[in-house]
Scaffold this motif. Structure first.
Motif, PDB file in Angstrom:
ATOM      1  N   GLU A   1       3.803  -6.470   3.701  1.00 21.01           N
ATOM      2  CA  GLU A   1       5.071  -5.973   3.175  1.00 21.01           C
ATOM      3  C   GLU A   1       5.855  -7.080   2.486  1.00 21.01           C
ATOM      4  OE1 GLU A   1       7.962  -3.404   2.049  1.00 21.01           O
ATOM      5  OE2 GLU A   1       5.958  -2.999   2.833  1.00 21.01           O
ATOM      6  N   ARG A   2       5.861  -8.285   3.085  1.00 18.05           N
ATOM      7  CA  ARG A   2       6.562  -9.415   2.462  1.00 18.05           C
ATOM      8  C   ARG A   2       5.901  -9.769   1.118  1.00 18.05           C
ATOM      9  NH1 ARG A   2       9.015  -8.156   6.093  1.00 18.05           N
ATOM     10  NH2 ARG A   2      10.038  -7.138   4.341  1.00 18.05           N
ATOM     11  N   ALA A   3       4.575  -9.766   1.092  1.00 15.10           N
ATOM     12  CA  ALA A   3       3.866 -10.075  -0.151  1.00 15.10           C
ATOM     13  C   ALA A   3       4.164  -9.034  -1.214  1.00 15.10           C
ATOM     14  CB  ALA A   3       2.358 -10.155   0.101  1.00 15.10           C
TER      15      ALA A   3
ATOM     16  N   ALA B   1       3.879  13.579  -7.456  1.00 15.59           N
ATOM     17  CA  ALA B   1       4.550  12.567  -6.653  1.00 15.59           C
ATOM     18  C   ALA B   1       3.971  11.189  -6.988  1.00 15.59           C
ATOM     19  CB  ALA B   1       4.363  12.882  -5.172  1.00 15.59           C
ATOM     20  N   TYR B   2       4.736  10.120  -6.669  1.00 18.29           N
ATOM     21  CA  TYR B   2       4.297   8.781  -7.053  1.00 18.29           C
ATOM     22  C   TYR B   2       4.427   7.834  -5.866  1.00 18.29           C
ATOM     23  CZ  TYR B   2       3.647   4.562  -9.805  1.00 18.29           C
ATOM     24  OH  TYR B   2       3.161   3.392 -10.302  1.00 18.29           O
ATOM     25  N   LEU B   3       3.356   7.111  -5.569  1.00 16.89           N
ATOM     26  CA  LEU B   3       3.336   6.093  -4.528  1.00 16.89           C
ATOM     27  C   LEU B   3       2.931   4.771  -5.171  1.00 16.89           C
ATOM     28  CD1 LEU B   3       1.435   8.014  -1.691  1.00 16.89           C
ATOM     29  CD2 LEU B   3       3.912   7.695  -1.912  1.00 16.89           C
ATOM     30  N   GLN B   4       3.787   3.748  -4.998  1.00 16.53           N
ATOM     31  CA  GLN B   4       3.451   2.448  -5.561  1.00 16.53           C
ATOM     32  C   GLN B   4       2.654   1.626  -4.555  1.00 16.53           C
ATOM     33  OE1 GLN B   4       6.703   0.098  -7.070  1.00 16.53           O
ATOM     34  NE2 GLN B   4       5.432  -1.737  -7.279  1.00 16.53           N
ATOM     35  N   LYS B   5       1.549   1.074  -5.001  1.00 12.07           N
ATOM     36  CA  LYS B   5       0.741   0.213  -4.159  1.00 12.07           C
ATOM     37  C   LYS B   5       1.470  -1.108  -3.931  1.00 12.07           C
ATOM     38  CE  LYS B   5      -3.604   2.094  -5.988  1.00 12.07           C
ATOM     39  NZ  LYS B   5      -4.802   1.786  -6.782  1.00 12.07           N
ATOM     40  N   PRO B   6       1.264  -1.767  -2.798  1.00 15.23           N
ATOM     41  CA  PRO B   6       0.412  -1.315  -1.703  1.00 15.23           C
ATOM     42  C   PRO B   6       1.059  -0.162  -0.942  1.00 15.23           C
ATOM     43  CG  PRO B   6       1.539  -3.342  -1.094  1.00 15.23           C
ATOM     44  CD  PRO B   6       1.871  -3.080  -2.527  1.00 15.23           C
ATOM     45  N   VAL B   7       0.297   0.903  -0.732  1.00  9.19           N
ATOM     46  CA  VAL B   7       0.806   2.094  -0.067  1.00  9.19           C
ATOM     47  C   VAL B   7       0.601   1.949   1.438  1.00  9.19           C
ATOM     48  CG1 VAL B   7       0.668   4.599   0.088  1.00  9.19           C
ATOM     49  CG2 VAL B   7       0.204   3.461  -2.088  1.00  9.19           C
ATOM     50  N   LYS B   8       1.693   2.076   2.182  1.00 10.84           N
ATOM     51  CA  LYS B   8       1.552   2.074   3.637  1.00 10.84           C
ATOM     52  C   LYS B   8       0.784   3.316   4.076  1.00 10.84           C
ATOM     53  CE  LYS B   8       5.965  -0.290   4.419  1.00 10.84           C
ATOM     54  NZ  LYS B   8       7.308  -0.166   5.043  1.00 10.84           N
ATOM     55  N   PRO B   9      -0.141   3.173   5.012  1.00  9.36           N
ATOM     56  CA  PRO B   9      -0.908   4.343   5.471  1.00  9.36           C
ATOM     57  C   PRO B   9      -0.018   5.497   5.901  1.00  9.36           C
ATOM     58  CG  PRO B   9      -1.902   2.337   6.310  1.00  9.36           C
ATOM     59  CD  PRO B   9      -0.625   1.927   5.652  1.00  9.36           C
ATOM     60  N   GLU B  10       1.085   5.198   6.621  1.00  9.46           N
ATOM     61  CA  GLU B  10       1.959   6.282   7.059  1.00  9.46           C
ATOM     62  C   GLU B  10       2.642   6.974   5.880  1.00  9.46           C
ATOM     63  OE1 GLU B  10       4.105   2.326   8.005  1.00  9.46           O
ATOM     64  OE2 GLU B  10       2.064   3.158   8.063  1.00  9.46           O
ATOM     65  N   GLU B  11       2.932   6.209   4.807  1.00 11.92           N
ATOM     66  CA  GLU B  11       3.529   6.815   3.619  1.00 11.92           C
ATOM     67  C   GLU B  11       2.532   7.749   2.938  1.00 11.92           C
ATOM     68  OE1 GLU B  11       4.800   3.662   1.124  1.00 11.92           O
ATOM     69  OE2 GLU B  11       6.619   3.241   2.270  1.00 11.92           O
ATOM     70  N   LEU B  12       1.277   7.303   2.847  1.00 12.08           N
ATOM     71  CA  LEU B  12       0.250   8.129   2.221  1.00 12.08           C
ATOM     72  C   LEU B  12       0.015   9.409   3.029  1.00 12.08           C
ATOM     73  CD1 LEU B  12      -1.988   8.687   0.196  1.00 12.08           C
ATOM     74  CD2 LEU B  12      -3.482   7.177   1.517  1.00 12.08           C
ATOM     75  N   LEU B  13      -0.103   9.267   4.345  1.00 14.75           N
ATOM     76  CA  LEU B  13      -0.341  10.449   5.189  1.00 14.75           C
ATOM     77  C   LEU B  13       0.854  11.395   5.150  1.00 14.75           C
ATOM     78  CD1 LEU B  13      -1.984   8.633   8.229  1.00 14.75           C
ATOM     79  CD2 LEU B  13      -3.143  10.023   6.499  1.00 14.75           C
ATOM     80  N   GLY B  14       2.050  10.833   5.126  1.00 18.01           N
ATOM     81  CA  GLY B  14       3.236  11.676   5.031  1.00 18.01           C
ATOM     82  C   GLY B  14       3.303  12.416   3.705  1.00 18.01           C
ATOM     83  N   ALA B  15       2.932  11.744   2.611  1.00 16.59           N
ATOM     84  CA  ALA B  15       2.932  12.396   1.301  1.00 16.59           C
ATOM     85  C   ALA B  15       1.917  13.529   1.251  1.00 16.59           C
ATOM     86  CB  ALA B  15       2.640  11.359   0.207  1.00 16.59           C
ATOM     87  N   LEU B  16       0.763  13.329   1.866  1.00 16.78           N
ATOM     88  CA  LEU B  16      -0.248  14.390   1.908  1.00 16.78           C
ATOM     89  C   LEU B  16       0.243  15.589   2.707  1.00 16.78           C
ATOM     90  CD1 LEU B  16      -3.564  12.369   2.356  1.00 16.78           C
ATOM     91  CD2 LEU B  16      -2.922  13.789   0.405  1.00 16.78           C
ATOM     92  N   ARG B  17       0.883  15.330   3.847  1.00 14.36           N
ATOM     93  CA  ARG B  17       1.399  16.438   4.656  1.00 14.36           C
ATOM     94  C   ARG B  17       2.428  17.247   3.875  1.00 14.36           C
ATOM     95  NH1 ARG B  17       0.685  17.193   9.843  1.00 14.36           N
ATOM     96  NH2 ARG B  17      -0.522  15.725  11.096  1.00 14.36           N
ATOM     97  N   ARG B  18       3.339  16.525   3.189  1.00 15.53           N
ATOM     98  CA  ARG B  18       4.363  17.234   2.414  1.00 15.53           C
ATOM     99  C   ARG B  18       3.738  18.038   1.286  1.00 15.53           C
ATOM    100  NH1 ARG B  18       6.964  12.329   3.493  1.00 15.53           N
ATOM    101  NH2 ARG B  18       6.307  11.450   1.481  1.00 15.53           N
TER     102      ARG B  18
END
Length: 538
Positions: A225-227, A517-534
């Motif tokens: 996340e810091r990187a 929808a748009y997810l900027q890499k690096p994508v957190k796994p929880e963000e990706l899974l949450g986006a799929l659920r939605r």
């Protein structure tokens, strides 16, 4: 009527040879007088032109002087005389070595001798003036011929310091543009790498639960996340994108960075963090503010090669400043007891590409980018430094009357197993394999494609199964937007999620990420899974 004698006398006057000769002389005298008048007019015009040339010679700000083959001054304009602080009678007749000094004369003599050989030449030089300091000069030597021999040389000296300064500004601007372009490419590739690291670290956490490996994976995710924030900060500075402001508690920000900063500085440096007793909330872009603190910490570390103390404090302070509105501001102070900086260094410390570090140990971008970030936040950054006693940076940011927003812990994406079939289009093999494994571990069936064209063929053969399209934006043969348009012709309501290492605004400018929808890499796994659920619940 005149009498016969008078007529004869007049006739004789015109026919007398002596009188005829006088008349011829008179006519010649008239012609000479006319020529003389023409010469006088030409002389007057020449004098007028000479006066105009003299005005130009004297009024120009360029330095002009003329000397003969003995290197003696024949003339010099007012600008040159003023430069040399010499009166006209005291300069003319003197030699160049007497006026400009023997060392300078020896340095320019080869150019002068080449000019006496018939060549005009120009070169750049510099000169230190008592009142103006060091100035960049363009020196031109021009030969003055008399027949085929050069008898005199005219020298024109033009001050090109301002032009050189503008050229340097242009080069710096071009460097920044190049850095922006380079950073965009690096960000894309680097964010793909971070996505893989974050994905596998998340899987380690899931498999290891409360084990030591899971704890280590948590540290990996924190560093990822810091990187990612550092990459976004570099993009923000190089492309001057708008900051994403939110309410940030500086106490929490500094506390969370404590461990990362401790690793960043050497073991010989003691890190002391002092936070305010109450909340210190400001309006800021969290990632960019973290980057400012990292930049200041790195500079402090480099200023203490033999060790020392780095202190970071938070608080609230009054600020009276011409650059920002006076009032109360959130304050972060970063201080060290290192080598400090000389006055001439302090005056240039925020300039882009200015650095006192050795080649390969500094780019000169850290403090300039920090300055730019704080200015974008409508804040101020002030510095105090003394040689041998250390340096202190004070960062002022607008206070916020609101409390920080409590972010979701991402549990939504980890609750239970998902279901359904995902069509994954990703040209980067490591990202594709990690994402497939992550989704399969959470109950999804995954069809993978290496590019947009392959994904379109897969969808045509599995149209009844695919429930969501998960696609990278930049791919060979067919990009994500084109893939989305083709799939939507077959299934207008199909949910689409885009992923990319580039920021969303860059993709929007290029028209590459519309329709999903748009997810900027690096994508957190929880963000990706949450986006799929939605997406699947729509």
């Amino acid at each position: 009527m005149p009498g016969p004698d008078q007529q004869g006398m007049e006739y004789g006057m015109f026919t007398n040879p002596v009188q005829g000769e006088q008349r011829s002389l008179y006519q010649e005298l008239v012609q000479v007088n006319r020529k003389l008048e023409q010469k006088v007019q030409e002389l007057n015009r020449a004098q007028q032109r000479l006066m105009e040339y003299r005005k130009v010679f004297e009024c120009t700000g360029d330095l002009i002087y003329v000397f003969d083959r003995d290197y003696r001054y024949l003339m010099a304009n007012e600008a040159y005389r003023d430069c040399r602080k010499s009166l006209f009678p005291d300069l003319i007749g003197r030699t160049l070595p007497e006026v400009i000094g023997t060392d300078t004369f020896a340095r320019v003599k080869p150019q002068i001798d080449a000019c006496f050989a018939g060549n005009e030449l120009s070169y750049e030089d510099s000169h230190h003036y008592v009142d103006k300091g060091t100035r960049d000069l363009l020196v031109t030597f021009s030969p003055v011929f008399e027949g085929e021999r050069v008898e005199r040389v005219a020298c024109l000296i033009k001050d090109v310091s301002e032009r050189k300064h503008l050229e340097e500004q242009l080069r710096q601007s071009q460097k920044m543009e190049a850095i922006g372009t380079l950073a965009g490419g690096i960000a894309h590739d680097f964010n793909n790498i971070l996505t893989v690291i974050a994905g596998y670290a998340s899987l380690i956490q899931i498999n290891g639960e409360e084990s030591e490996a899971a704890a280590m994976a948590g540290e990996i995710l924190f560093s990822v996340e810091r990187a990612a924030e550092m990459t976004r900060s570099l993009l923000a500075f190089s492309r001057k994108q708008e900051v994403h402001l939110e309410t940030v508690d500086l106490n929490l920000l500094v506390a969370e960075l404590h461990k990362s900063l401790a690793r960043l500085i050497s073991e010989e440096i003691e890190l002391v963090v002092r936070v305010s007793g109450g909340e210190v909330c400001c309006v800021a872009d969290r990632g960019q503010l973290e980057q400012v603190l990292i930049n200041l910490a790195v500079n402090a570390r480099d200023a203490m090669p033999g060790g020392g103390t780095l202190e970071i404090c938070t608080g609230i302070a009054e600020l009276e400043d011409e650059e920002v509105a006076p009032g109360r501001y959130a304050l972060i102070t970063v201080s060290d007891n290192g080598t400090g900086m000389a006055k001439e260094v302090q005056e240039r410390i925020f300039e882009p590409f200015f650095t006192t570090k050795e080649v390969g140990k500094g780019t000169g971008l850290g403090l300039s980018s920090s300055y730019g970030i704080i200015k974008q936040h409508n804040g101020a950054i002030r510095m105090h430094s003394e040689c041998g006693t250390g340096t202190s940076f004070r960062v002022y940011l607008p206070l916020s009357g609101e409390r920080p927003r409590v972010e979701s812990d991402g549990s939504e994406g980890r609750l239970g197993a998902g279901s359904g079939t995902v069509l994954l289009a990703e040209d980067e093999e490591t990202v594709r394999d990690m994402t497939r494994l992550l989704l399969e571990r959470h109950g999804y069936q995954v069809l993978t494609a290496r590019n947009g064209q392959e994904a379109l063929e897969l969808y045509r053969h599995n149209q009844g199964r695919v429930q969501v399209l998960l696609s990278d934006v930049i791919m060979p043969r067919m990009n994500g937007r084109e893939l989305c348009e083709q799939v939507r012709q077959l299934a207008p309501g199909l949910p689409v999620i885009f992923m990319s290492g580039y920021p969303a605004d860059v993709m929007s400018e290029k028209g590459l990420c519309g329709g999903g929808a748009y997810l900027q890499k690096p994508v957190k796994p929880e963000e990706l899974l949450g986006a799929l659920r939605r997406a699947l619940c729509v």
